[in-house]
Each structure stands twice: as structure tokens, then as C-alpha cells.
Design an enzyme around this catalytic site. Structure first.
Site, short mmCIF file in Angstrom:
data_model
loop_
_atom_site.label_atom_id
_atom_site.label_comp_id
_atom_site.label_asym_id
_atom_site.label_seq_id
_atom_site.Cartn_x
_atom_site.Cartn_y
_atom_site.Cartn_z
N LYS A 1 0.83 -1.21 0.00
CA LYS A 1 0.00 0.00 0.00
C LYS A 1 0.86 1.26 0.00
O LYS A 1 0.64 2.17 -0.80
CB LYS A 1 -0.89 0.00 1.25
N ASN A 2 1.85 1.29 0.90
CA ASN A 2 2.61 2.54 1.05
C ASN A 2 3.59 2.79 -0.09
O ASN A 2 4.20 3.85 -0.16
CB ASN A 2 3.35 2.55 2.39
N CYS B 1 -5.84 13.58 13.45
CA CYS B 1 -5.68 12.20 13.04
C CYS B 1 -5.60 11.35 14.29
O CYS B 1 -5.09 11.78 15.31
CB CYS B 1 -4.40 12.06 12.22
N ARG C 1 0.73 14.51 13.38
CA ARG C 1 1.10 14.28 11.98
C ARG C 1 1.03 15.55 11.12
O ARG C 1 0.26 15.62 10.15
CB ARG C 1 0.18 13.23 11.36
N ASP D 1 4.46 0.72 12.30
CA ASP D 1 3.29 0.01 11.75
C ASP D 1 3.22 -1.45 12.18
O ASP D 1 2.27 -2.15 11.85
CB ASP D 1 3.29 0.10 10.21
N ARG E 1 -8.58 -0.54 4.72
CA ARG E 1 -7.69 0.49 4.17
C ARG E 1 -6.34 -0.12 3.83
O ARG E 1 -5.64 0.39 2.95
CB ARG E 1 -7.47 1.60 5.18
C1 UD1 Z 1 4.09 6.98 6.65
C2 UD1 Z 1 3.27 5.75 6.37
C3 UD1 Z 1 2.66 5.22 7.66
C4 UD1 Z 1 3.74 5.01 8.72
C5 UD1 Z 1 4.60 6.25 8.87
C6 UD1 Z 1 5.80 6.03 9.77
C7 UD1 Z 1 2.51 6.10 4.09
C8 UD1 Z 1 1.39 6.40 3.18
N1 UD1 Z 1 2.24 6.09 5.41
O1 UD1 Z 1 3.20 7.98 7.15
O2 UD1 Z 1 2.02 3.97 7.38
O3 UD1 Z 1 3.12 4.74 9.97
O4 UD1 Z 1 5.10 6.66 7.59
O5 UD1 Z 1 6.56 4.97 9.33
O6 UD1 Z 1 3.62 5.82 3.66
N2 UD1 Z 1 6.18 14.79 11.00
C9 UD1 Z 1 6.42 16.12 11.24
N3 UD1 Z 1 6.39 16.99 10.21
C10 UD1 Z 1 6.13 16.60 8.93
C11 UD1 Z 1 5.89 15.25 8.68
C12 UD1 Z 1 5.93 14.35 9.74
O7 UD1 Z 1 6.63 16.52 12.38
O8 UD1 Z 1 6.12 17.46 8.03
C13 UD1 Z 1 6.20 13.82 12.12
C14 UD1 Z 1 4.85 13.20 12.37
O9 UD1 Z 1 4.07 13.99 13.24
C15 UD1 Z 1 5.20 11.86 12.98
C16 UD1 Z 1 6.52 11.51 12.31
O10 UD1 Z 1 7.00 12.72 11.73
O11 UD1 Z 1 5.43 12.00 14.37
C17 UD1 Z 1 6.44 10.43 11.25
O12 UD1 Z 1 5.57 10.83 10.26
P1 UD1 Z 1 5.78 10.47 8.73
O13 UD1 Z 1 7.03 9.72 8.49
O14 UD1 Z 1 5.56 11.72 7.96
O15 UD1 Z 1 4.55 9.51 8.49
P2 UD1 Z 1 3.67 9.50 7.20
O16 UD1 Z 1 4.54 9.80 6.04
O17 UD1 Z 1 2.44 10.28 7.40
#
Ligand code: UD1
Length: 421
Positions: A22-23, A116, A121, A306, A398
């Protein structure tokens, strides 16, 4: 809304084929926005999130079809580069259209994801990277509007505060069409990033270093459509591994890329589970007692957040006490009260859960609150005595393709029932 009903106590056995990731599928589908023409993506899992992304592409005016694992996307110029609230609120990963749209059209608007279930996030790192590439960002009426005054992003040196997965993917896709060289430091290293880079390179991009913490992209003027088969889902694979071990079963997983699962396999082996390659597959088996193991989630190659909920269920069956620390997301222990209702003994203190193994879990009605939490409750149901009903399984749809069919194929007494909750 559907529920899943499980009668526990059957050791899983047999073979199960792991679906496409999926990811990986989500960012790759949005990469089609970077090049007009006919794209074909294979091994695309039949999941709610994938269909949400296909709807998003259609909303942008692009033909996107799905049939039995194959997504065909006929990309053409987008007139209104907007990701609307009704889609973004269903799936946070909708934000993945941002990088490709800004790179291609010099502007995009994306609804800000609301609260969320698993932590704040934010997307500040995505936006800071785009700003470094010459974009102006404005927040208005719940939307983030990104504009590139010069019309085309330019390469930049970006250093992320945190190796965000979708943030790295957005910036990688944006850099592919930017003018000049972009360096992304402290980049996420997940296999899905490597996969996206691989697809972009097949489209004619020049991406180097994906899979390490420094990615270098030489921007191109134009990219071409692509035909690509997506890698296996390491989290789905890890979930079936835990299910096999927790039920004291013996399962052969087919189509797994074991090298993507090092941290998970290490923990399973530490707990005493057998994980070995067998032919083209991976055999996971367990009998007897389980040793408690501690784990701390971390960006790849660390233990994946995850897989945290699933490992926790396994530890409920261990001989003794283990500690599981969640460092990636705050507030990702929502499965704990539900597991405790099934007789688990888990205490949470801040970001640490202390799990004391118990001799048995008992079936109960439980509520799934997010995707991986739902998977952990299904595993708990497979292990528990009596009947477990996992309510609100739309979360599971999902991210897990036909989970009840696949588990039933391994001997589980499981069915989907139309429910009331
Ligand atoms: C992706 C995965 C999700 C997985 C996660 C962590 C997809 C579609 N989803 O989610 O399944 O659980 O990686 O492995 O690939 N953060 C910030 N600022 C930002 C972005 C992120 O502070 O601009 C923080 C978030 O709040 C969180 C952490 O970084 O605490 C990890 O988030 P991130 O790696 O961005 O997760 P996703 O990409 O949303």
C-alpha cells in the site's frame, strides 16, 4: 458497517501470498501526475486507500481504472490542481499529490488533514522543503496553497528535521521536475522510498541515494509514462508472521522481500520464533513458549511503528515482561485498552507500554481505531479463547487485502459479518 468475527484457538497453517505494498502504491500512483500518457501499475493491492487515491486522480480530471491488481492511469494536464477536504480527510496520504502537482503546474492546493487518530502528523517538513525550492506557501480556509512565482521549482539543499516518509516522497517527486540539483538530507530510508525512486528513474528522472539518508536528484524538463509492478507489502507480511507465531502455527509466506523486514525478523527470532527462507517463500513457525522482547519503534531500518501493535499482541503471550516504546507517533497505543478488555496486562506510561504475558486471552467485542490497531485486534482474536468481534473493520480494509479470506485459507475460523456499529 462490517465487523470481523473470529473464533480463536486454531494454529494457522498453510500458505499465504503477500499483496503489493500500500505505502509504495500510493506515492507511485501520484507520480503518474508527473508525466502525461498511459501509465500501468501492476501488483496494486485492492484496498480502500488505493481506491481513495484513484478517486483523487479522477477528481483531478485523470482517467484512472483498476482491475484485478492492475491500475491504468491516463495522465493529462490537470486544470484544477486541488486535493479537496472530502478525500484528504479519508486518507492523510492524499497529501502525496502535493509534490507532483507543484512540480508540474507550479501551484497546488491541498486541504489540511484534520485531527488524526494517531498523533498530530503535521506536514511542515513537506512545506519547508517546497519553500526551499522556491515555492510560496499560504494557509487559508483549511487549505494549504502552494505557488511557485517563477512557474518552476528550482533545486535546493534540504535537510529534514525528521525523516518523514511521505515528506521525503513529496520532495523527491517535486525535485524530479525541478530545475537543477536537489539534495534531501536526513531523508527517510524506507523501502517504499527506494521503490518510488526506482519508478521515477524508469520515468527518466535522475535520483541517486534513495534508501540512504541523503538523496540527490538532478531535475529533468520532462518525464515519460511507466509500466511497473509494485513490491510486496512488508507490513502485511510482518502481520501474518506475527499471526503465525502468536497462534503457534506454521505458515509459508509467498512473495515476501525478507530484506525489508530485518528489524521485525530480528525481534521474532529473539522471541524464539522460527523464521527461515524456504524456496521462494518465508516459513514462520512457532511452538511452545515465547520469550519476552523489548522493542522501540524508529524510522527504517528501525522497528516499524506500523508493526508495534501486532508485536504487542505477541508479547501478551510471552513468558514474562516486555517493554514496547513508541517514538515515531505520540498517541499510538489505542489498542491497549481493547487488548486489556480481552485479558491482557498492559500498562502505558507516556510512550512506553509494559506488557506482562498472560496465560490466556478471552474473546470480546472490541473496537478498531486505526489500521494497524485493527490488525492487532484480529490477531488477538485468533489467539483468544472464545469469540472475538472486531467492530469497524473499515480501518482494516484500508490496508489489508481480503484479510478474512487469507486467514480463513490458513485455517482460521473467521468471517466478515454485516454489523450494527
Ligand atoms: C508513513 C506511512 C505510515 C507510517 C509512517 C511512519 C505512508 C502512506 N504512510 O506515514 O504507514 O506509519 O510513515 O513509518 O507511507 N512529522 C512532522 N512533520 C512533517 C511530517 C511528519 O513533524 O512534516 C512527524 C509526524 O508527526 C510523525 C513523524 O514525523 O510524528 C512520522 O511521520 P511520517 O514519516 O511523515 O509519516 P507518514 O509519512 O504520514
Amino acid at each position: 458497517m462490517d465487523n470481523i468475527r473470529v473464533e480463536g484457538g486454531v494454529p494457522l497453517s498453510g500458505r499465504v501470498r503477500i499483496s503489493g505494498a500500500k505505502n509504495a502504491a500510493l506515492p507511485i500512483l501520484t507520480a503518474a501526475l508527473l508525466a502525461d500518457g498511459a501509465h500501468t501499475f501492476r501488483n496494486v493491492p485492492d484496498l480502500r486507500d488505493v481506491h481513495t487515491m484513484l478517486r483523487m486522480l479522477r477528481r483531478l480530471g485523470i482517467d484512472a481504472e483498476y482491475e484485478r491488481g492492475v491500475a491504468t492511469v491516463q495522465a493529462r494536464p490537470v486544470l484544477e490542481p486541488v486535493a479537496p477536504y472530502d478525500l484528504v480527510k479519508q486518507m492523510r496520504a492524499s497529501v502525496l499529490v502535493l509534490g507532483p502537482l507543484v512540480a508540474r503546474y507550479g501551484r497546488a492546493s491541498v486541504s489540511l488533514p484534520g485531527g488524526c487518530a494517531i498523533g498530530a502528523r503535521p506536514i511542515d517538513q513537506h512545506l519547508r522543503g517546497l519553500e526551499a525550492m522556491g515555492a510560496a506557501v499560504r494557509l487559508e480556509h483549511g487549505y494549504v496553497h502552494v505557488d511557485v512565482p517563477s512557474g518552476r521549482l528550482r533545486g535546493a539543499d534540504i535537510y529534514l528535521d525528521f525523516p518523514t516518509v511521505t515528506g521525503t516522497e513529496n520532495l523527491l517527486a517535486a525535485a524530479a521536475l525541478a530545475e537543477g540539483r536537489t539534495t534531501i538530507g536526513n531523508a527517510a530510508r524506507e523501502p517504499e522510498i527506494e521503490e518510488l525512486a526506482h519508478v521515477l528513474n524508469k520515468m527518466g528522472a535522475s535520483v541517486d541515494g534513495a534508501g540512504t539518508d541523503t538523496i540527490v536528484v538532478e531535475g529533468r524538463e520532462q518525464l515519460a509514462p511507466v509500466d511497473h509492478a509494485i513490491i510486496a507489502d512488508r507490513i502485511e507480511a510482518g502481520t501474518y508472521m506475527v499471526a503465525a507465531a502468536a497462534t503457534r502455527g506454521d505458515v509459508l509466506l509467498e512473495g515476501v522481500q525478507l530484506e525489508h523486514l530485518d528489524a521485525v525478523v530480528a525481534k521474532l527470532r529473539e522471541a524464539g520464533v522460527t523464521v527461515e527462507r524456504e524456496g521462494d517463500g518465508v516459513r514462520v513457525a512457532h511452538q511452545g513458549r515465547l520469550r519476552p522482547v523489548d522493542a522501540t519503534t524508529a524510522p527504517h531500518p528501525g522497528f516499524p511503528t506500523d508493526m508495534q501493535a501486532q508485536l504487542m499482541v505477541l508479547m501478551c503471550r510471552a513468558d514474562g515482561q516486555s517493554q514496547i516504546r513508541e517514538t515515531v507517533f505520540e498517541n499510538r497505543f489505542m489498542h491497549v485498552p481493547e487488548l486489556n478488555r480481552m485479558g491482557a496486562n498492559i500498562a502505558v506510561d507516556g510512550r512506553t507500554a509494559t506488557v506482562r504475558g498472560v496465560p490466556r486471552l478471552g474473546g470480546a467485542q472490541v473496537m478498531a481505531t486505526d489500521l494497524r490497531a485493527s490488525a492487532s485486534l484480529v490477531i488477538a482474536g485468533l489467539v483468544a479463547e472464545g469469540v472475538t468481534e472486531v467492530l469497524r473493520v473499515y480501518h482494516i480494509d484500508r490496508g489489508y487485502e481480503r484479510i478474512e479470506e487469507k486467514l480463513a485459507g490458513l485455517g482460521a475460523h473467521i468471517e466478515r459479518v454485516s454489523g450494527h456499529a
